[in-house]
Scaffold this active site. Structure first.
Site, mmCIF file in Angstrom:
data_model
loop_
_atom_site.group_PDB
_atom_site.id
_atom_site.type_symbol
_atom_site.label_atom_id
_atom_site.label_comp_id
_atom_site.label_asym_id
_atom_site.label_seq_id
_atom_site.Cartn_x
_atom_site.Cartn_y
_atom_site.Cartn_z
ATOM 1 N N GLN A 49 14.144 12.681 53.839
ATOM 2 C CA GLN A 49 14.093 11.828 55.024
ATOM 3 C C GLN A 49 12.698 11.832 55.639
ATOM 4 O O GLN A 49 12.148 10.788 55.986
ATOM 5 C CB GLN A 49 15.113 12.341 56.061
ATOM 6 C CG GLN A 49 15.085 11.547 57.352
ATOM 7 C CD GLN A 49 15.586 10.126 57.161
ATOM 8 O OE1 GLN A 49 16.658 9.923 56.607
ATOM 9 N NE2 GLN A 49 14.801 9.140 57.593
ATOM 10 N N ARG A 93 13.325 5.308 52.409
ATOM 11 C CA ARG A 93 14.013 6.353 51.641
ATOM 12 C C ARG A 93 13.957 5.998 50.160
ATOM 13 O O ARG A 93 13.721 6.849 49.305
ATOM 14 C CB ARG A 93 15.482 6.476 52.086
ATOM 15 C CG ARG A 93 15.695 7.005 53.491
ATOM 16 C CD ARG A 93 15.286 8.444 53.638
ATOM 17 N NE ARG A 93 16.000 9.318 52.715
ATOM 18 C CZ ARG A 93 17.217 9.822 52.926
ATOM 19 N NH1 ARG A 93 17.851 9.565 54.042
ATOM 20 N NH2 ARG A 93 17.792 10.620 52.044
ATOM 21 N N HIS A 125 16.031 18.518 55.655
ATOM 22 C CA HIS A 125 16.270 17.176 55.079
ATOM 23 C C HIS A 125 14.918 16.583 54.650
ATOM 24 O O HIS A 125 14.429 15.626 55.244
ATOM 25 C CB HIS A 125 16.951 16.296 56.133
ATOM 26 C CG HIS A 125 17.562 15.046 55.582
ATOM 27 N ND1 HIS A 125 17.643 14.757 54.232
ATOM 28 C CD2 HIS A 125 18.143 13.986 56.218
ATOM 29 C CE1 HIS A 125 18.246 13.586 54.076
ATOM 30 N NE2 HIS A 125 18.550 13.086 55.259
ATOM 31 N N ASP A 147 17.696 12.492 66.802
ATOM 32 C CA ASP A 147 18.747 12.501 65.771
ATOM 33 C C ASP A 147 20.064 12.743 66.503
ATOM 34 O O ASP A 147 20.080 13.060 67.704
ATOM 35 C CB ASP A 147 18.443 13.617 64.738
ATOM 36 C CG ASP A 147 19.416 13.629 63.561
ATOM 37 O OD1 ASP A 147 20.117 12.617 63.346
ATOM 38 O OD2 ASP A 147 19.479 14.661 62.856
ATOM 39 N N CYS A 177 16.713 8.976 61.923
ATOM 40 C CA CYS A 177 17.042 8.948 60.485
ATOM 41 C C CYS A 177 18.302 8.148 60.197
ATOM 42 O O CYS A 177 18.503 7.725 59.060
ATOM 43 C CB CYS A 177 17.173 10.375 59.956
ATOM 44 S SG CYS A 177 18.555 11.291 60.653
ATOM 45 N N ARG A 212 23.382 17.086 47.927
ATOM 46 C CA ARG A 212 23.550 17.209 49.393
ATOM 47 C C ARG A 212 24.672 18.205 49.606
ATOM 48 O O ARG A 212 25.801 18.006 49.130
ATOM 49 C CB ARG A 212 23.919 15.858 50.011
ATOM 50 C CG ARG A 212 24.462 16.004 51.425
ATOM 51 C CD ARG A 212 24.600 14.707 52.173
ATOM 52 N NE ARG A 212 23.297 14.176 52.514
ATOM 53 C CZ ARG A 212 23.102 13.184 53.396
ATOM 54 N NH1 ARG A 212 24.129 12.630 54.012
ATOM 55 N NH2 ARG A 212 21.892 12.754 53.661
HETATM 56 N N1 CP Z 1 19.589 9.591 56.959
HETATM 57 C C1 CP Z 1 20.476 9.925 56.008
HETATM 58 O O1 CP Z 1 20.289 10.869 55.235
HETATM 59 O O2 CP Z 1 21.562 9.123 55.984
HETATM 60 P P1 CP Z 1 22.888 9.339 55.128
HETATM 61 O O3 CP Z 1 23.638 10.493 55.736
HETATM 62 O O4 CP Z 1 23.641 8.039 55.294
HETATM 63 O O5 CP Z 1 22.534 9.616 53.709
HETATM 64 N N1 NVA Z 2 21.325 16.017 61.403
HETATM 65 C C1 NVA Z 2 22.202 15.096 60.697
HETATM 66 C C2 NVA Z 2 21.410 14.249 59.762
HETATM 67 C C3 NVA Z 2 22.219 13.225 59.008
HETATM 68 C C4 NVA Z 2 21.397 12.408 58.047
HETATM 69 C C5 NVA Z 2 23.273 15.875 59.970
HETATM 70 O O1 NVA Z 2 22.962 16.881 59.340
HETATM 71 O O2 NVA Z 2 24.440 15.488 60.058
#
Ligand code: CP
Ligand code: NVA
Length: 308
Positions: free
Chosen positions: A137, A294, A134, A225, A266, A107
């Site tokens: 997700q 997930r 992402h 989101d 998400c 990530r």
């Molecule tokens: N939805 C998601 O990716 O959550 P986290 O940021 O907690 O991993």
């Molecule tokens: N759009 C959000 C998703 C988190 C899972 C971010 O990138 O922070």
């Protein structure tokens, strides 16, 4: 090398097989205690590196638990604690990690980091979120939709809010799984033009409708989101809140969707900003099924990448 970098970069047949395998593996666990191993142990003897340059709850824990259920071991690494955070190149990090581990999940911020990792690693790399997409997700989200409503192909999905990284992977899924996706949000937060081009080329053009109530008419699924993502500057918070408030998903907006419409987010959510608690905890919501899935979807993704 089978990486899982994005939904639009993965063959539609492979995507379908990942969803089907995830459903089968979920069913096979049949409610057994979470800490117990699966009957099949395809990751026995394998080591997985989980690298985080941003915070995470779901991604971190679901990957870690998923690897263990399949008999493997994990190392959860913070980018800041690695030499990666102190000037070592991504390419060298990828080459070194490939000597120790069988699979890398990362990530990160810039998509270029993910791509450079994949280019130089001798083991599969999985995208655990970048500023741009992402995919894990949305594989869980497709699985969740189908669990509740059957095949997603031909359904109407409406995204209300910021045209961000999570939306991008929904757009890729619309093209690959063949569903109709409508974006409703302010023009200043429109999705990238590239995603319009991708969906159009796939024969499922993205629709934009600025009026959220009109947008959700006939929707089988309404999604939103956070209004401020992890990579967005906090200085943009107030402006974004002002721009996005008309796109909040609340009970009134959900009344314009199909009566059996699902609601997804998400998570993490900012309750009563992008979606009200009444919707998040209401009859349309499947947000915690998404979170659970997930785990199952990513187990299937890891098996796909490792060919096991
Ligand atoms: N939805 C998601 O990716 O959550 P986290 O940021 O907690 O991993
Ligand atoms: N759009 C959000 C998703 C988190 C899972 C971010 O990138 O922070």
């Amino acid at each position: 090398m089978t990486h899982f970098l994005d939904i639009h970069k993965t063959d539609p047949d492979a995507l379908r097989s990942i969803i089907d395998n995830a459903q089968a593996m979920k069913a096979a666990r049949n409610g057994r205690p979470k800490g117990t191993p699966d009957d099949e142990q395809p990751l026995a003897g394998r080591m997985v590196a989980l690298i985080f340059e941003k915070p995470s709850t779901r991604t971190r824990i679901s990957f870690d638990v998923g690897v263990r259920q399949m008999g493997g071991e994990t190392m959860v690494l913070s980018g800041a604690d690695m030499q990666l955070g102190h000037g070592e190149t991504i390419a060298d990090t990828a080459r070194v990690l490939s000597r120790y581990v069988d699979l890398i999940m990362i990530r990160t911020f810039e998509e270029a980091t993910l791509l450079e990792m994949a280019e130089h690693a001798d083991v599969p790399v999985i995208n655990g979120l970048t500023n741009r997409t992402h995919p894990c997700q949305i594989m869980a989200d497709v699985m969740t939709f189908e669990e509740h409503r059957g095949p997603i192909t031909g359904k109407k999905v409406v995204w209300s809010g910021d045209g961000n990284n999570v939306f991008a992977s929904f757009a890729h899924a619309a093209g690959q799984f063949g569903f109709d996706l409508t974006f409703t949000g302010p023009e200043t937060l429109d999705p990238e033009p590239a995603w319009f081009d991708f969906c159009a080329a796939k024969g499922h053009p993205l629709t934009v409708q600025r009026n959220p109530e009109k947008a959700v008419e006939g929707a089988d699924l309404v999604v939103t989101d956070t209004w401020v993502s992890m990579h967005d500057p906090q200085s943009a918070r107030e402006r974004r809140h002002n721009q996005l408030r008309p796109y909040q998903v609340n009970e009134e907006l959900m009344r314009h969707a199909r009566p059996d419409a699902l609601f997804m987010h998400c998570l993490p959510a900012h309750r009563d900003d992008e979606a009200t608690s009444a919707v998040m905890d209401g009859p349309h919501s499947v947000i915690f099924d998404e979170a659970e899935n997930r785990l199952h979807a990513q187990k299937a993704i890891m098996r796909h990448c490792l060919g096991v």
